[in-house]
Design a protein around this motif. Structure first.
Motif, short mmCIF file in Angstrom:
data_model
loop_
_atom_site.label_atom_id
_atom_site.label_comp_id
_atom_site.label_asym_id
_atom_site.label_seq_id
_atom_site.Cartn_x
_atom_site.Cartn_y
_atom_site.Cartn_z
N ILE A 115 0.86 -1.18 0.00
CA ILE A 115 0.00 0.00 0.00
C ILE A 115 0.90 1.23 0.00
N VAL A 116 0.53 2.25 -0.79
CA VAL A 116 1.26 3.52 -0.81
C VAL A 116 0.52 4.51 0.09
N PHE A 117 1.26 5.19 0.94
CA PHE A 117 0.68 6.15 1.88
C PHE A 117 1.05 7.56 1.42
N GLU A 118 0.13 8.18 0.69
CA GLU A 118 0.41 9.47 0.05
C GLU A 118 0.27 10.66 0.98
N THR A 119 -0.58 10.56 1.99
CA THR A 119 -0.96 11.72 2.79
C THR A 119 -0.39 11.63 4.20
N ALA A 120 0.20 12.73 4.66
CA ALA A 120 0.73 12.76 6.02
C ALA A 120 -0.41 12.67 7.03
N GLY A 121 -0.17 11.96 8.11
CA GLY A 121 -1.17 11.80 9.15
C GLY A 121 -0.99 10.48 9.87
N LEU A 122 -1.92 10.20 10.77
CA LEU A 122 -1.86 8.97 11.56
C LEU A 122 -2.79 7.93 10.97
N VAL A 123 -2.26 6.72 10.80
CA VAL A 123 -3.05 5.60 10.28
C VAL A 123 -3.06 4.50 11.34
N THR A 124 -4.26 4.12 11.76
CA THR A 124 -4.41 3.06 12.76
C THR A 124 -4.79 1.77 12.04
N LEU A 125 -4.05 0.70 12.33
CA LEU A 125 -4.29 -0.59 11.71
C LEU A 125 -5.01 -1.54 12.66
N GLY A 126 -5.86 -2.37 12.09
CA GLY A 126 -6.52 -3.42 12.85
C GLY A 126 -6.70 -4.64 11.99
N CYS A 127 -7.23 -5.70 12.60
CA CYS A 127 -7.54 -6.93 11.89
C CYS A 127 -8.97 -7.33 12.26
N ASN A 128 -9.81 -7.52 11.25
CA ASN A 128 -11.21 -7.86 11.50
C ASN A 128 -11.40 -9.27 12.05
N ILE A 129 -10.36 -10.08 11.98
CA ILE A 129 -10.46 -11.45 12.49
C ILE A 129 -9.89 -11.55 13.90
N HIS A 130 -8.79 -10.84 14.14
CA HIS A 130 -8.11 -10.90 15.44
C HIS A 130 -8.18 -9.50 16.07
N ASP A 131 -9.14 -9.32 16.97
CA ASP A 131 -9.45 -7.99 17.50
C ASP A 131 -8.30 -7.35 18.27
N TRP A 132 -7.41 -8.16 18.82
CA TRP A 132 -6.34 -7.60 19.64
C TRP A 132 -5.21 -7.00 18.80
N MET A 133 -5.19 -7.29 17.51
CA MET A 133 -4.11 -6.80 16.66
C MET A 133 -4.26 -5.29 16.44
N LEU A 134 -3.23 -4.54 16.78
CA LEU A 134 -3.26 -3.09 16.68
C LEU A 134 -1.87 -2.58 16.32
N ALA A 135 -1.81 -1.63 15.42
CA ALA A 135 -0.53 -1.00 15.07
C ALA A 135 -0.81 0.40 14.52
N TYR A 136 0.22 1.22 14.51
CA TYR A 136 0.10 2.59 14.03
C TYR A 136 1.15 2.85 12.96
N ILE A 137 0.73 3.60 11.94
CA ILE A 137 1.65 4.12 10.94
C ILE A 137 1.60 5.64 11.03
N VAL A 138 2.75 6.25 11.28
CA VAL A 138 2.84 7.71 11.32
C VAL A 138 3.46 8.15 9.99
N VAL A 139 2.66 8.79 9.16
CA VAL A 139 3.11 9.26 7.85
C VAL A 139 3.50 10.73 7.99
N VAL A 140 4.76 11.03 7.76
CA VAL A 140 5.27 12.39 8.00
C VAL A 140 5.68 13.04 6.67
#
Length: 213
Positions: A115-140
């Motif tokens: 995936i290409v992240f064109e816009t600066a900002g905060l992106v929160t990741l999750g998984c619809n199958i495994h609810d505990w999965m969490l990560a952040y992408i900080v696009v600067v």
């Protein structure tokens, strides 16, 4: 004036530029009890109109052991991130964030979409199958950034000039900003003490003998 002398003078004029060392910013981030804070993102936004080079490297966030391999990832706007599934089960990676909405539905073992992240900002990741999965992408919007390690330390090398320092952490309400000037071949130090919110992450469910679900 001879050509030889002209070449010699030109070499002297260019030499200082060629030997110029980048400025360096060393950042220390601690909590209110003096404990080191990992995963704090430090970015330097130029204020003097300096040209910003395009991103040159891609990131990677794997799904492995039913977790995201990296809790906090930092990339420059325009960069690509690869999402390999190294588990033996399916995942459904998604983001509903304004900076980047996407999903990789029923993502099979062995797949590695990007995936290409064109816009600066905060992106929160999750998984619809495994609810505990969490990560952040900080696009600067800058190539000059770093993330603190387990000791709460980060170092950013950047050209000399004026910058707006931005500091972000997933448990910090908002962000911290500060203007500073970096001098050529000089080391600048900054120390921050953050008041962090409690960790509200969902704790992982037990893994079944079959390796999950």
């Amino acid at each position: 004036m001879s050509l030889r002398l002209l070449f010699a003078l030109s070499a002297l004029a260019v030499a200082p530029l060629a030997l110029a060392a980048p400025a360096e910013l060393a950042v220390t981030v601690k909590g209110t009890k003096g404990e080191p804070v990992a995963d704090a993102v430090v970015s330097l936004i130029p204020l003097d109109g300096a040209a910003i080079p395009p991103p040159v490297t891609a990131g990677e966030i794997a799904q492995q052991d039913q977790e995201f391999s990296t809790f906090v990832t930092v990339v420059q706007a325009g960069a690509k991130i690869v999402f390999p599934n190294r588990d033996k089960v399916q995942h459904h990676v998604y983001s509903l964030s304004k900076a980047k909405k996407f999903e990789l539905p029923l993502y099979n073992p062995g797949q590695a979409e990007s995936i290409v992240f064109e816009t600066a900002g905060l992106v929160t990741l999750g998984c619809n199958i495994h609810d505990w999965m969490l990560a952040y992408i900080v696009v600067v919007p800058t190539p000059w950034f770093a993330k603190t390690n387990a000791l709460g330390l980060a170092t950013v090398a950047a050209p000399a000039g004026r910058y707006r320092l931005e500091l972000w952490h997933p448990r910090l309400a908002g962000s911290v900003t500060q203007e500073l000037t970096l001098a050529e071949a000089d080391a600048t130090k900054r120390e921050f003490t953050l008041t962090l919110k409690p960790d509200r992450r969902i704790r992982r469910a037990g893994v079944t003998k079959s390796g999950g679900y």
